[in-house]
Write an enzyme that holds these catalytic residues in place. Structure first.
Site, PDB file in Angstrom:
ATOM      1  N   SER A 556      95.344  31.902  24.103  1.00  0.00           N
ATOM      2  CA  SER A 556      94.812  31.042  23.048  1.00  0.00           C
ATOM      3  C   SER A 556      95.953  30.538  22.189  1.00  0.00           C
ATOM      4  CB  SER A 556      93.819  31.827  22.183  1.00  0.00           C
ATOM      5  OG  SER A 556      93.466  31.102  21.030  1.00  0.00           O
ATOM      6  N   TYR A 569      90.567  39.151  17.136  1.00  0.00           N
ATOM      7  CA  TYR A 569      90.687  38.197  18.243  1.00  0.00           C
ATOM      8  C   TYR A 569      92.134  37.741  18.423  1.00  0.00           C
ATOM      9  CZ  TYR A 569      89.996  33.886  20.931  1.00  0.00           C
ATOM     10  OH  TYR A 569      90.052  32.899  21.877  1.00  0.00           O
TER      11      TYR A 569
END
Length: 679
Positions: A556, A569
């Site tokens: 990400s 996350y």
């Protein structure tokens, strides 16, 4: 042309015959019909023949698969036939006999159909018929089985001369309904489509009954002590453990996709005393050995042998197999023979475990295995009533390295970029993972669709084309056992794994003080620990295969960009990003490349965003959830929304063949987020 009644009857008959594996093997045999049509040029009648063209399968034959020829021109070729030494030239002459446009290319068997004086002709490869054709005293057995209604035709390579031979046999035996072709198959004929089909089935079923009634009960001999089949679960564990090593030896010349079969026919054959002798004799019917090679590689150890000893012996046998195949080529090659196509086996037999078959794709590998089972059935039938006696090795070479066969291979379309590669994608039941699986299959890969939601995975696999393209596995990536099971499924389905995409994940979006240890552990268990476990299992398989490989992490932009309310996350994504660098450094010596993709703002089609993450991120940024994708797009340099297929494009770019010297790279797919630029 298929609207003509005779052609329509031909297609219907072909479908019925091809639907039953007892009648002919996949893509084996051909059928024809003759009839009168109006010539659009002269307005007069013209006699035509519709015949299955080169390639294709009887069970699924369509109008496009038929070649349509003028009978007057086809039969006139007998006047210019230069003799058996130059009969291959006649195949090109068939093109000058075609009627109209389109249709399939005429096959080598066209003369058989055109020269035989019958309105309908079937040429088929039933196991029962080939068993008689490959028996040492096949001519005598054919007479005993059929009397004078089916005539023996000695072995002759398919071609124009064989067509002349069969035509002469029919003319000399008006009482006959067909013939058994030595070493090859059967041909039947009739005045109507119904009569022809009836005659074909009569030959096949009569031969079946003859073999059953006359045959001795154990044609393959007694069971060898210690060679009986392992229990199902145990043999599949063994097959999965051996599979990557077997694929390595089948892929030394070029990568291959695999198929595993542990059906009763295979296991019984390998448990019996005569299997080494019979396997060494090789297959006989041309359709068989063109797909299975002349003979298989057979592991000569009982199934209880320790794995490392079995692997070592397989490698020794492979060396000997390659030397023997090269000698076979040298014994028979002529100055104008095609170059040797490769010396690896297409069939590997492991007693007590089963059969591994290989090909350029899953369908080819599966069909090769089906053909070897046909060969086992032929051997069983021949040995039951006589002795199995395949055609001479020199004749097999003439078929395998036939100029016409080489020309057919050269006409095959260029392989897709990911042909022969097997991919396993986690979290592939929806969103980004599904898009990646779709792209990989479109580029030629076989895909294992792995997802915690088994129903979603199964639906995606079916959408991708079924078991020849994709299989589904239910897997929780936090479980070592389930991950190992997923890779075992990949090996049994496709032979191994070459490309792994770590995509499975969840997203917990909370401020630091609201993030519990349970949140932290769950986020890390699924993505950091899960990616590690998947990559570790992938490395085990890939190193055993010795084919290199690719591992791709869907990380990400958050792996390098610090945003608010996202500690669990983003920290996990940073962990994944560093795994890419660590594994690239460690696995490079095995030819395994490890790279990453850093997406951002993939809202539409995303399972994560639909599961509540979207609402939470929208609240953080103060925008309606349905506008979140637009919000993300507007904060990028390109002002474009990122979709799952854009991430899939990056995965393909990393694995599709052009970036062969790239490892340890992270590719941003975020439409341009300056704060996430890699430094």
């Amino acid at each position: 042309m298929a609207s003509h009644p005779e052609a329509a009857a031909l297609l219907a008959r072909s479908h019925r015959l091809g639907a039953d594996a007892r009648n002919t093997n996949y893509a084996g045999g051909n059928t024809s019909a003759k009839g009168t049509e109006t010539d659009p040029v002269t307005g007069g009648d013209v006699e035509l023949m519709w015949v299955k063209g080169s390639g294709g399968d009887l069970g699924t034959l369509t109008e496009a698969g038929l070649a349509v020829l003028r009978l007057d021109r086809l039969r006139a070729l007998t006047d210019v036939y230069p003799g058996v030494e130059r009969e291959d030239e006649m195949v090109a002459a068939f093109d000058y006999c075609l009627h109209g446009k389109g249709g399939a290319a005429p096959s080598i068997d066209t003369a058989m159909h055109g020269l035989v004086d019958a309105a309908h002709v079937d040429h088929l490869h039933p196991d029962s018929g080939i068993a008689l054709a490959c028996a040492a005293d096949g001519e005598k057995l054919t007479a005993e089985c059929f009397g004078d209604t089916v005539v023996w035709v000695p072995w002759r390579r398919p071609g124009f001369q064989l067509g002349l031979d069969i035509a002469a046999v029919k003319e000399a035996n008006p009482q006959a309904v067909g013939c058994v072709l030595g070493g090859h198959g059967i041909t039947a004929w009739g005045n109507t489509s119904e009569e022809c089909e009836r005659n074909s089935l009569h030959i096949i079923r009569t031969a079946e009954r003859f073999l059953a009634e006359r045959g001795r009960p154990e044609p393959f001999g007694p069971v060898i002590e210690g060679y009986a089949a392992l229990p199902e679960e145990e043999r599949r564990e063994r097959a999965a453990a051996l599979g990557p090593y077997v694929r390595a030896i089948a892929s030394q010349d070029r990568p291959q996709v695999g198929h595993f079969d542990d059906s009763d026919a295979v296991l019984d054959f390998l448990a019996r005393a005569e299997h080494p002798r019979l396997a060494a004799l090789g297959t006989s019917c041309p359709d068989h050995f063109l797909r299975t090679k002349v003979r298989p590689l057979v592991l000569d150890l009982p199934p209880a042998t320790p794995l490392d000893e079995a692997v070592a012996r397989l490698k020794e046998l492979h060396t000997a197999y390659r030397e023997e195949y090269a000698a076979y080529y040298a014994r028979h090659a002529e100055p104008d023979s095609p170059a040797m196509r490769g010396a690896d086996p297409a069939i590997v037999l492991v007693p007590g475990v089963g059969m591994f078959s290989f090909g350029k794709d899953k369908q080819t590998a599966r069909v090769a295995g089906e053909f070897y089972i046909n060969a086992i059935n032929v051997m069983r039938g021949a040995e039951a009533v006589s002795t199995y006696a395949p055609i001479e090795e020199s004749e097999k070479f003439r078929i395998e390295y036939w100029a016409l066969e080489e020309a057919k291979l050269q006409r095959m379309p260029k392989p897709k970029p990911l042909a022969t590669r097997v991919a396993l994608v986690t979290g592939a039941g929806s969103g980004i993972g599904k898009a990646i699986a779709q792209r990989l299959v479109a580029e030629g890969a076989c895909v294992v669709v792995a997802d915690l939601n088994g129903e979603n995975a199964a639906q995606v696999a079916e959408e991708l084309g079924g078991s020849d393209k994709a299989v589904a596995v239910t897997v929780d990536v936090t479980s070592e056992e389930q991950i190992a099971g997923a890779f075992r499924a990949a090996v049994l389905a496709f032979g191994g794994v070459d490309l792994v995409v770590n995509n499975a994940g969840i997203s917990i979006s909370k401020p630091l003080l609201e993030t519990s240890a349970k949140d932290w552990d769950l986020q890390h268990d699924i993505m950091a620990r899960g990616s590690f476990l998947v990559s570790r299992e992938a490395a085990r398989v890939m190193t055993a295969q010795e084919l290199g490989g690719d591992i791709v992490y869907i990380a990400s932009k958050n792996a390098v960009f610090a945003g608010p309310n996202n500690i669990a996350y983003s920290a996990t994504k940073a962990d994944q990003a560093h795994q890419v660098r660590l594994l690239a450094a460690e696995l490079g010596e095995h030819g395994i490349r490890v790279n990453g993709v850093n997406p951002d703002g993939v809202v539409r089609g995303s399972g994560i965003f639909a599961g509540g993450w979207g609402a939470k991120r929208a609240a953080v940024y103060g925008v309606p959830e349905e506008k979140l994708g637009e919000f993300y797009a507007q904060r990028t340099l390109l002002k474009r929304e990122v979709l799952p297929e854009h991430v899939a494009n990056a995965v393909f770019a990393l694995t599709g063949g052009d970036l062969t010297h790239t490892t340890g790279l992270h590719v941003p797919v975020d439409a341009g987020v300056a704060a996430a630029f890699l430094r």
